[in-house]
Enzyme design. Structure first.
Site, PDB file in Angstrom:
ATOM      1  CB  ILE A   1      54.593 103.661  97.424  1.00 27.31           C
ATOM      2  CG1 ILE A   1      55.835 102.811  97.695  1.00 27.31           C
ATOM      3  CG2 ILE A   1      53.542 102.810  96.720  1.00 27.31           C
ATOM      4  CD1 ILE A   1      55.567 101.612  98.596  1.00 27.31           C
TER       5      ILE A   1
ATOM      6  N   GLY B   1      59.532 105.353  99.938  1.00 26.03           N
ATOM      7  CA  GLY B   1      60.372 104.602  99.011  1.00 26.03           C
ATOM      8  C   GLY B   1      61.604 105.356  98.568  1.00 26.03           C
TER       9      GLY B   1
ATOM     10  CG  ASP C   1      62.614 101.759 100.990  1.00 25.94           C
ATOM     11  OD1 ASP C   1      62.970 100.962 101.866  1.00 25.94           O
ATOM     12  OD2 ASP C   1      61.501 102.307 100.987  1.00 25.94           O
TER      13      ASP C   1
ATOM     14  CD  GLU D   1      58.174 103.137 104.146  1.00 27.57           C
ATOM     15  OE1 GLU D   1      58.659 103.052 102.999  1.00 27.57           O
ATOM     16  OE2 GLU D   1      58.646 103.911 105.031  1.00 27.57           O
TER      17      GLU D   1
ATOM     18  CG  ASP E   1      57.651  95.925 102.385  1.00 26.88           C
ATOM     19  OD1 ASP E   1      57.931  96.906 101.674  1.00 26.88           O
ATOM     20  OD2 ASP E   1      56.559  95.318 102.303  1.00 26.88           O
TER      21      ASP E   1
END
Length: 344
Positions: free
Chosen positions: A134, A190, A193, A213, A221
């Site tokens: 991110i 990310g 993810d 994170e 999340d």
């Protein structure tokens, strides 16, 4: 639809492979006649089917819809017939995920899902690494300064924002086309993810992975905590990675099952990923995309539920002419890439 009755496929192929058995030739000829009749039978009354000869090559149909992909954070290139290359394209920012990225990925993969020419996707990162995760400098105002009159309203807006960000990677999973992640350098935050939402993961020897994170004060999340345990199947290792944010290097990623192959460098890895995508795209798109749908369903349901689901699914999908074309190519010892399958 005309009925199509034949001996078990395994028996027929076995007979065909043993040419010294007299019955094999007779069975093969009879089966080929049945195949021809099935191919020439219209799917619906009054509809005439125009067939391309099995051995002829189809026109080059590189995804024309790639021209519709115009993004700030992504670059989409049709690298070969039926294969798209989606590249995270902010190399000067280590492919950090800015505000544009979170909406552009959704738009990109929704378009790919509807692209009848595309049958496989390779996703990689431009520059020196896959992604730094991110871009907090760009999205901080959304995450850290949400608008609202009280805690309930602030929480409501944050929930909507998180759900929208989750869709950025869920859209990859929902896309029926197989997606191959090709990872080099860092795959951070990310990035994990993203790749856990992909179907296949290759990496270069210099790759490393971090569930980052906790180092910035939050729990992941948007997919890692939900998908990573199912990808590698080792709860202890998942917790170690998620609690500490330590780096997992390429060899450990291979040993844990996060990636299926490791390559010496980015170029060799990309060549292998494109070759894999080409092989996948040579198969029946009905078969491949049906397989992805059912693998995802079975991951989240019991064996009994999944068997019922695939039975319901295949009661219509088994009527495809792709089966006939694939079997005929096998019996004639032709490669599937010589077969022209209709768009899907």
């Amino acid at each position: 639809m005309a009925t199509f009755r034949f001996l078990p496929l395994g028996f027929l192929l076995s007979c065909h492979s043993h040419g010294s058995v007299p019955m094999a030739a007779a069975v093969s000829r009879r089966f080929r006649d049945l195949l021809t009749r099935r191919l020439m039978t219209p799917t619906h009354p009054g509809l005439r089917l125009s067939l391309r000869p099995m051995g002829s090559s189809a026109p080059d149909e590189a995804s024309t819809t790639a021209l519709d992909h115009n993004y700030e954070s992504l670059l989409v290139i049709p690298v070969q017939k039926h294969v798209l290359h989606v590249q995270l394209n902010r190399p000067d920012k280590r492919n950090a995920m800015n505000k544009a990225f979170w909406s552009e990925m959704v738009e990109c993969f929704n378009k790919i899902a509807q692209d009848t020419n595309c049958r496989a996707v390779v996703i990689s990162g431009a520059g020196k690494m896959f992604t730094a995760g991110i871009d907090f400098l760009d999205v901080a105002s959304n995450l850290l300064q949400p608008q609202g009159d009280d805690a309930a309203r602030i929480s409501w807006k944050l929930c909507k924002l998180i759900t929208r960000y989750q869709e950025t990677f869920s859209v990859i999973e929902k896309c029926p086309k197989p997606v191959i992640a090709a990872i080099h350098g860092g795959c951070i935050g990310g990035g994990v993810d993203l790749i856990t939402a992909c179907d296949i993961r290759y990496c270069a020897q210099d790759a490393y992975f971090q569930v980052k994170e906790v180092d910035v004060g939050l729990a992941a999340d948007v997919g890692t905590l939900q998908r990573l345990p199912k990808v590698i199947g080792n709860q202890s290792l998942v917790r170690e990675l998620a609690f500490t944010a330590r780096k997992m290097m390429a060899d450990e990623a291979l040993g844990s099952g996060l990636v299926s192959r490791v390559f010496p460098d980015k170029e060799v890895m990309l060549d292998a990923a494109f070759a894999l995508a080409a092989e996948i795209s040579s198969k029946s798109p009905v078969a491949v995309q049906s397989t992805k749908v059912n693998l995802l369903y079975s991951r989240d349901h019991s064996v009994a539920e999944s068997l019922n689901y695939v039975a319901t699914w295949n009661m219509s999908m088994l009527q495809t002419k792709d089966i006939v074309k694939s079997v005929q190519a096998t019996m004639e010892k032709k490669e599937l890439k010589s077969v022209t399958f209709s768009k899907l």
